[in-house]
Motif scaffolding. Structure first.
Motif, PDB file in Angstrom:
ATOM      1  N   CYS A   1       0.836  -1.204   0.000  1.00 23.15           N
ATOM      2  CA  CYS A   1       0.000   0.000   0.000  1.00 23.15           C
ATOM      3  C   CYS A   1       0.869   1.251   0.000  1.00 23.15           C
ATOM      4  O   CYS A   1       0.612   2.201  -0.749  1.00 23.15           O
ATOM      5  N   VAL A   2       1.903   1.258   0.834  1.00 20.61           N
ATOM      6  CA  VAL A   2       2.813   2.410   0.883  1.00 20.61           C
ATOM      7  C   VAL A   2       3.529   2.574  -0.456  1.00 20.61           C
ATOM      8  O   VAL A   2       3.621   3.690  -0.997  1.00 20.61           O
ATOM      9  N   LEU A   3       4.018   1.491  -1.010  1.00 18.06           N
ATOM     10  CA  LEU A   3       4.701   1.544  -2.302  1.00 18.06           C
ATOM     11  C   LEU A   3       3.763   2.040  -3.404  1.00 18.06           C
ATOM     12  O   LEU A   3       4.161   2.834  -4.256  1.00 18.06           O
ATOM     13  N   SER A   4       2.511   1.613  -3.386  1.00 15.52           N
ATOM     14  CA  SER A   4       1.552   2.037  -4.403  1.00 15.52           C
ATOM     15  C   SER A   4       1.209   3.515  -4.285  1.00 15.52           C
ATOM     16  O   SER A   4       1.039   4.197  -5.295  1.00 15.52           O
ATOM     17  N   VAL A   5       1.121   4.029  -3.064  1.00 14.41           N
ATOM     18  CA  VAL A   5       0.870   5.461  -2.880  1.00 14.41           C
ATOM     19  C   VAL A   5       2.046   6.268  -3.420  1.00 14.41           C
ATOM     20  O   VAL A   5       1.861   7.287  -4.103  1.00 14.41           O
ATOM     21  N   VAL A   6       3.268   5.824  -3.144  1.00 15.51           N
ATOM     22  CA  VAL A   6       4.454   6.514  -3.664  1.00 15.51           C
ATOM     23  C   VAL A   6       4.454   6.469  -5.194  1.00 15.51           C
ATOM     24  O   VAL A   6       4.750   7.469  -5.865  1.00 15.51           O
ATOM     25  N   ALA A   7       4.082   5.337  -5.769  1.00 18.76           N
ATOM     26  CA  ALA A   7       4.041   5.213  -7.226  1.00 18.76           C
ATOM     27  C   ALA A   7       2.983   6.132  -7.830  1.00 18.76           C
ATOM     28  O   ALA A   7       3.201   6.729  -8.890  1.00 18.76           O
ATOM     29  N   ILE A   8       1.849   6.286  -7.170  1.00 19.70           N
ATOM     30  CA  ILE A   8       0.812   7.199  -7.665  1.00 19.70           C
ATOM     31  C   ILE A   8       1.300   8.634  -7.614  1.00 19.70           C
ATOM     32  O   ILE A   8       1.082   9.411  -8.548  1.00 19.70           O
ATOM     33  N   VAL A   9       1.980   8.993  -6.544  1.00 20.22           N
ATOM     34  CA  VAL A   9       2.529  10.361  -6.454  1.00 20.22           C
ATOM     35  C   VAL A   9       3.535  10.594  -7.574  1.00 20.22           C
ATOM     36  O   VAL A   9       3.527  11.652  -8.216  1.00 20.22           O
ATOM     37  N   PHE A  10       4.389   9.602  -7.849  1.00 20.11           N
ATOM     38  CA  PHE A  10       5.352   9.745  -8.941  1.00 20.11           C
ATOM     39  C   PHE A  10       4.679   9.751 -10.303  1.00 20.11           C
ATOM     40  O   PHE A  10       5.221  10.275 -11.265  1.00 20.11           O
ATOM     41  N   THR A  11       3.510   9.168 -10.424  1.00 19.44           N
ATOM     42  CA  THR A  11       2.753   9.228 -11.671  1.00 19.44           C
ATOM     43  C   THR A  11       2.171  10.621 -11.883  1.00 19.44           C
ATOM     44  O   THR A  11       2.071  11.097 -13.011  1.00 19.44           O
ATOM     45  N   ILE A  12       1.808  11.291 -10.810  1.00 18.40           N
ATOM     46  CA  ILE A  12       1.195  12.622 -10.890  1.00 18.40           C
ATOM     47  C   ILE A  12       2.243  13.712 -11.151  1.00 18.40           C
ATOM     48  O   ILE A  12       1.952  14.707 -11.816  1.00 18.40           O
ATOM     49  N   ILE A  13       3.448  13.538 -10.669  1.00 13.77           N
ATOM     50  CA  ILE A  13       4.478  14.590 -10.739  1.00 13.77           C
ATOM     51  C   ILE A  13       4.743  15.110 -12.148  1.00 13.77           C
ATOM     52  O   ILE A  13       4.814  16.319 -12.343  1.00 13.77           O
ATOM     53  N   PRO A  14       4.893  14.271 -13.182  1.00 11.59           N
ATOM     54  CA  PRO A  14       5.174  14.829 -14.511  1.00 11.59           C
ATOM     55  C   PRO A  14       4.092  15.778 -15.009  1.00 11.59           C
ATOM     56  O   PRO A  14       4.392  16.789 -15.640  1.00 11.59           O
ATOM     57  N   GLY A  15       2.849  15.475 -14.725  1.00 13.25           N
ATOM     58  CA  GLY A  15       1.764  16.367 -15.128  1.00 13.25           C
ATOM     59  C   GLY A  15       1.794  17.695 -14.411  1.00 13.25           C
ATOM     60  O   GLY A  15       1.372  18.723 -14.943  1.00 13.25           O
ATOM     61  N   LEU A  16       2.303  17.713 -13.198  1.00 12.65           N
ATOM     62  CA  LEU A  16       2.397  18.947 -12.443  1.00 12.65           C
ATOM     63  C   LEU A  16       3.615  19.776 -12.846  1.00 12.65           C
ATOM     64  O   LEU A  16       3.628  20.981 -12.687  1.00 12.65           O
ATOM     65  N   VAL A  17       4.642  19.120 -13.380  1.00  7.20           N
ATOM     66  CA  VAL A  17       5.872  19.826 -13.750  1.00  7.20           C
ATOM     67  C   VAL A  17       5.790  20.410 -15.165  1.00  7.20           C
ATOM     68  O   VAL A  17       6.137  21.558 -15.383  1.00  7.20           O
ATOM     69  N   PHE A  18       5.311  19.612 -16.110  1.00  5.19           N
ATOM     70  CA  PHE A  18       5.280  20.054 -17.505  1.00  5.19           C
ATOM     71  C   PHE A  18       3.961  20.741 -17.811  1.00  5.19           C
ATOM     72  O   PHE A  18       2.904  20.277 -17.434  1.00  5.19           O
ATOM     73  N   ASN A  19       4.039  21.845 -18.546  1.00  4.64           N
ATOM     74  CA  ASN A  19       2.845  22.613 -18.893  1.00  4.64           C
ATOM     75  C   ASN A  19       2.316  22.301 -20.286  1.00  4.64           C
ATOM     76  O   ASN A  19       1.170  22.604 -20.574  1.00  4.64           O
ATOM     77  N   GLU A  20       3.145  21.761 -21.140  1.00  4.05           N
ATOM     78  CA  GLU A  20       2.721  21.530 -22.515  1.00  4.05           C
ATOM     79  C   GLU A  20       2.858  20.058 -22.864  1.00  4.05           C
ATOM     80  O   GLU A  20       3.601  19.327 -22.238  1.00  4.05           O
TER      81      GLU A  20
END
Length: 133
Positions: free
Chosen positions: A113-132
């Motif tokens: 569960c902890v590993l999956s939450v970390v993986a979800i956060v890492f999945t979200i990060i690129p969308g928050l960093v890149f604008n285009e």
């Protein structure tokens, strides 16, 4: 015709089954696929830039991620309450009993569960960093 022996195997939702071990990574995999699929479709439709950057898919991925994290947190609570899982990395579980097996399943499920939450956060990060796209 010989009859097959009857085994007392737990059902999917009973204690002792291993459904909880595959649930959290499956939720992460579904989030990963849906997030990147939405972004890919959105970016393919905005080849001229008329739809803008990744603003809409970004928030879809974030809200979907928060929902997935809530479900995984619920699975973590089940791992602790029903199976007796603890978040201790170097704990030795050497009991050769049903209680030892349940404790091991709870421990592994909680770590997944902890590993999956970390993986979800890492999945979200690129969308928050890149604008285009």
């Amino acid at each position: 015709m010989p009859k097959t022996p009857h085994y007392d195997a737990p059902s999917v939702m009973d204690q002792g089954s291993i459904w909880i071990l595959v649930a959290a990574p499956s939720i992460w995999a579904a989030h990963f696929l849906v997030s990147y699929w939405v972004a890919a479709v959105y970016c393919a439709k905005s080849t001229t830039g008329a739809l803008g950057g990744l603003m809409e898919p970004r928030w879809i991925a974030v809200w979907l991620g928060l929902a997935c994290i809530a479900v995984i947190a619920w699975l973590g609570v089940i791992a602790v309450r029903r199976y007796g899982g603890v978040f201790v990395i170097f704990e030795e579980i050497t009991e050769s009993s049903e209680r030892g097996r349940d404790k091991f399943i709870g421990h592994v499920a909680l770590l997944l569960c902890v590993l999956s939450v970390v993986a979800i956060v890492f999945t979200i990060i690129p969308g928050l960093v890149f604008n285009e796209c």
